[in-house]
Design an enzyme around this catalytic site. Structure first.
Site, PDB file in Angstrom:
ATOM      1  N   CYS A  77       0.844  -1.201   0.000  1.00  0.00           N
ATOM      2  CA  CYS A  77       0.000   0.000   0.000  1.00  0.00           C
ATOM      3  C   CYS A  77       0.876   1.248   0.000  1.00  0.00           C
ATOM      4  CB  CYS A  77      -0.902  -0.010   1.227  1.00  0.00           C
ATOM      5  SG  CYS A  77      -1.874   1.479   1.423  1.00  0.00           S
ATOM      6  N   CYS A 122      -1.026   5.091   7.299  1.00  0.00           N
ATOM      7  CA  CYS A 122      -2.378   4.601   7.587  1.00  0.00           C
ATOM      8  C   CYS A 122      -2.271   3.455   8.584  1.00  0.00           C
ATOM      9  CB  CYS A 122      -3.054   4.122   6.297  1.00  0.00           C
ATOM     10  SG  CYS A 122      -4.630   3.310   6.577  1.00  0.00           S
ATOM     11  N   CYS A 151      -3.652  -1.453   7.951  1.00  0.00           N
ATOM     12  CA  CYS A 151      -2.976  -2.738   7.697  1.00  0.00           C
ATOM     13  C   CYS A 151      -1.628  -2.779   8.399  1.00  0.00           C
ATOM     14  CB  CYS A 151      -2.786  -2.955   6.203  1.00  0.00           C
ATOM     15  SG  CYS A 151      -4.299  -2.892   5.283  1.00  0.00           S
ATOM     16  N   CYS A 211      -6.268   1.140  -1.712  1.00  0.00           N
ATOM     17  CA  CYS A 211      -6.406   0.240  -0.564  1.00  0.00           C
ATOM     18  C   CYS A 211      -6.451  -1.204  -1.041  1.00  0.00           C
ATOM     19  CB  CYS A 211      -7.680   0.584   0.214  1.00  0.00           C
ATOM     20  SG  CYS A 211      -7.932  -0.465   1.660  1.00  0.00           S
ATOM     21  N   GLN A 241     -20.926 -10.390   7.815  1.00  0.00           N
ATOM     22  CA  GLN A 241     -19.487 -10.593   7.991  1.00  0.00           C
ATOM     23  C   GLN A 241     -18.714  -9.923   6.855  1.00  0.00           C
ATOM     24  OE1 GLN A 241     -17.898 -11.741  10.498  1.00  0.00           O
ATOM     25  NE2 GLN A 241     -19.382 -12.921  11.666  1.00  0.00           N
ATOM     26  N   TYR A 300     -27.954 -11.930  18.691  1.00  0.00           N
ATOM     27  CA  TYR A 300     -27.176 -10.962  17.910  1.00  0.00           C
ATOM     28  C   TYR A 300     -27.063 -11.501  16.480  1.00  0.00           C
ATOM     29  CZ  TYR A 300     -25.842 -10.014  22.770  1.00  0.00           C
ATOM     30  OH  TYR A 300     -25.869  -9.791  24.124  1.00  0.00           O
ATOM     31  N   GLU A 312     -32.103  -9.652  17.075  1.00  0.00           N
ATOM     32  CA  GLU A 312     -31.187  -8.623  16.564  1.00  0.00           C
ATOM     33  C   GLU A 312     -31.797  -7.253  16.824  1.00  0.00           C
ATOM     34  OE1 GLU A 312     -28.602  -6.188  15.115  1.00  0.00           O
ATOM     35  OE2 GLU A 312     -28.104  -8.323  15.136  1.00  0.00           O
ATOM     36  N   ASP A 332     -23.219 -14.238  18.852  1.00  0.00           N
ATOM     37  CA  ASP A 332     -22.309 -13.529  17.951  1.00  0.00           C
ATOM     38  C   ASP A 332     -22.441 -12.036  18.234  1.00  0.00           C
ATOM     39  OD1 ASP A 332     -20.567 -12.806  15.988  1.00  0.00           O
ATOM     40  OD2 ASP A 332     -21.792 -13.476  14.295  1.00  0.00           O
ATOM     41  N   CYS A 392     -15.536 -11.311  17.658  1.00  0.00           N
ATOM     42  CA  CYS A 392     -14.616 -10.583  16.782  1.00  0.00           C
ATOM     43  C   CYS A 392     -13.613  -9.786  17.596  1.00  0.00           C
ATOM     44  CB  CYS A 392     -15.391  -9.666  15.823  1.00  0.00           C
ATOM     45  SG  CYS A 392     -16.483  -8.508  16.645  1.00  0.00           S
TER      46      CYS A 392
END
Length: 454
Positions: free
Chosen positions: A72, A78, A81, A161, A287, A316, A337, A382, A409
């Site tokens: 990148c 940035c 990443c 990106c 996702q 969720y 949800e 989740d 996550c």
């Protein structure tokens, strides 16, 4: 060691999510945004209760793990990443170590760890990206992209990106050029003045269908017809199916809609996962890495095992992906949800996929559980990044189901919640990670919790 002092040292390891550990004369200092093995210069910016944190000033020597050039042009300015100069194999090893250590410590014992699964695609994997309008420096030219590392205000133009498909980069450049030519100004968060806020792009990895959302305040008016013409003329691999102008006058820096104006096409796109088709609306959760999500959900199905004649709660549930993947082999699946738009999409998706034993409830899990009369045999969790609401957790545990699948996550949130499950008589039967966020600090984790025999 005092605040404001500058030191040099080698980052010995990285704790999740990006906390580099540097030892200075036996004292541990947390320095974020580094890679294990880098020699760095940093300034102490926090010092309390024997804990020191340093702000990275400069990388003096590369890490032996940095075996490739950045892909990148705005790396490392940035902060998106962080790990792109590491081989993907080394990224996976590091994330695996981080999660395993976290969960082992939270469980208070060795866990049945099943490793980490890599993403089928290392680059161009994201099906959703939120870009911000701003300037790269105060009063500089208009920019559109991602936040500069360590800055709340400076925005780096990200039209190369590598996390997203090249279609998204072309769209970003088209939108930026259009508003630059008009002389439109970006929204200034402190003054609450200005027009341009965000560009939200969604692109189905399996379908190539693209949604474009330009998010602004109501402080100006422009003719969007020329922008629509330009966007539809772009040479893309995929196809733009919807263009929207979203008005957002919220004081907070969040992507939301006070009013949505459909400029072209439709306000949804389709994506497929494991043979099922999903209709996804602008703000519904899905996702972000479709191909890695297939890996993730295959593991979830395997962990759940036999569900025939069983009732499954999918808490969720987002757009109902997990619920619909389980429905063909379950008696009934109930999804809960809080985002109403996502629930509507979930209901449509279930009908489209011919699933009659899927039911979705719009509401906060904390409140909905009080009103449900059904009793689950299996619970799938989740939750969002911050984990389960502490008041909802006892209600979930009160069901005393034999199996709970926790998809996280943010492993630190999972680690925080685990002791409550263990105290309630559950044990980690098996757990693993799935890397949905290559080159970044994030990673997904799946944990199968089972009730101990009484």
């Amino acid at each position: 060691m005092k605040k404001g002092e500058i030191y040099q040292g080698v980052i010995e390891k990285i704790d999740f999510p990006n906390k580099g550990i540097v030892n200075i004369d036996g004292e541990k200092v947390i320095v974020k945004n580094g890679i294990p093995g880098q020699k760095v210069r940093f300034m102490i910016n926090k010092k309390r209760s024997g804990r020191a944190e340093g702000r990275l000033l400069e990388v003096l020597e590369k890490s032996p793990l940095e075996t490739r050039d950045p892909v990148c042009p705005v790396f490392p300015q940035c902060g998106g990443c962080m790990y792109q100069t590491m081989s993907y194999e080394e990224q996976l090893k590091m994330k695996e170590t981080q999660v395993k250590e976290l969960l082992t410590q939270a469980a208070g014992e060795d866990i049945h760890w099943e490793g980490i699964h890599g993403s089928p695609r290392e680059f161009e994997y994201r099906n959703k990206m939120e870009f911000s309008f701003g300037d790269e420096y105060k009063d500089g030219p208009l920019s559109l992209g991602l936040h500069k590392k360590g800055s709340t205000y400076d925005i780096l133009t990200a039209d190369h990106c590598r996390l997203v498909h090249t279609d998204m980069n072309k769209i970003l450049r088209c939108v930026l050029d259009f508003f630059t030519e008009l002389g439109a100004v970006h929204y200034r968060k402190m003054q609450h003045t200005g027009y341009l806020r965000h560009l939200l792009l969604r692109r189905g990895v399996t379908t190539g269908e693209i949604l474009v959302h330009v998010i602004t305040t109501s402080q100006a008016e422009y003719d969007y017809a020329p922008l629509v013409t330009r966007l539809l003329a772009l040479p893309l691999e995929g196809r733009i199916v919807g263009i929207m102008h979203i008005i957002n006058d919220s004081l907070s820096d969040v992507v939301q809609s006070d009013e949505t104006r459909l400029l072209y096409g439709q306000d949804y796109f389709y994506e497929t996962l494991l043979g099922l088709r999903f209709k996804i609306s602008p703000f519904s959760f899905f996702q972000p890495n479709s191909l890695a999500a297939e890996v993730l959900y295959s593991i979830v199905r395997e962990y759940i095992g036999e569900t025939k004649e069983k009732v499954v709660f999918d808490l969720y549930s987002g757009t109902g992906t997990i619920a619909q993947l389980l429905a063909p082999v379950a008696k009934e699946v109930i999804g809960v949800e809080i985002v109403e738009e996502a629930v509507e999409a979930a209901r449509e998706n279930a009908a489209f996929n011919g699933l009659e034993n899927c039911h979705f409830i719009a509401g906060d899990v904390l409140k909905v559980l009080d009103d449900l009369t059904e009793k689950p045999d299996v619970i799938v969790l989740d939750p969002p990044r911050d984990g389960i609401h502490p008041k909802a957790l006892p209600k979930i545990l009160d069901y005393q189901v034999d199996k709970i699948i926790y998809i996280s996550c943010k492993p630190t949130s999972l680690a925080r919640d685990l002791p409550a499950f263990i105290d309630a008589g559950y044990q980690i039967q098996k757990t693993c990670s799935v890397d949905q966020f290559c080159s970044t600090v994030h990673v997904e984790t799946v944990c199968l919790l089972s009730r101990k025999a009484q």
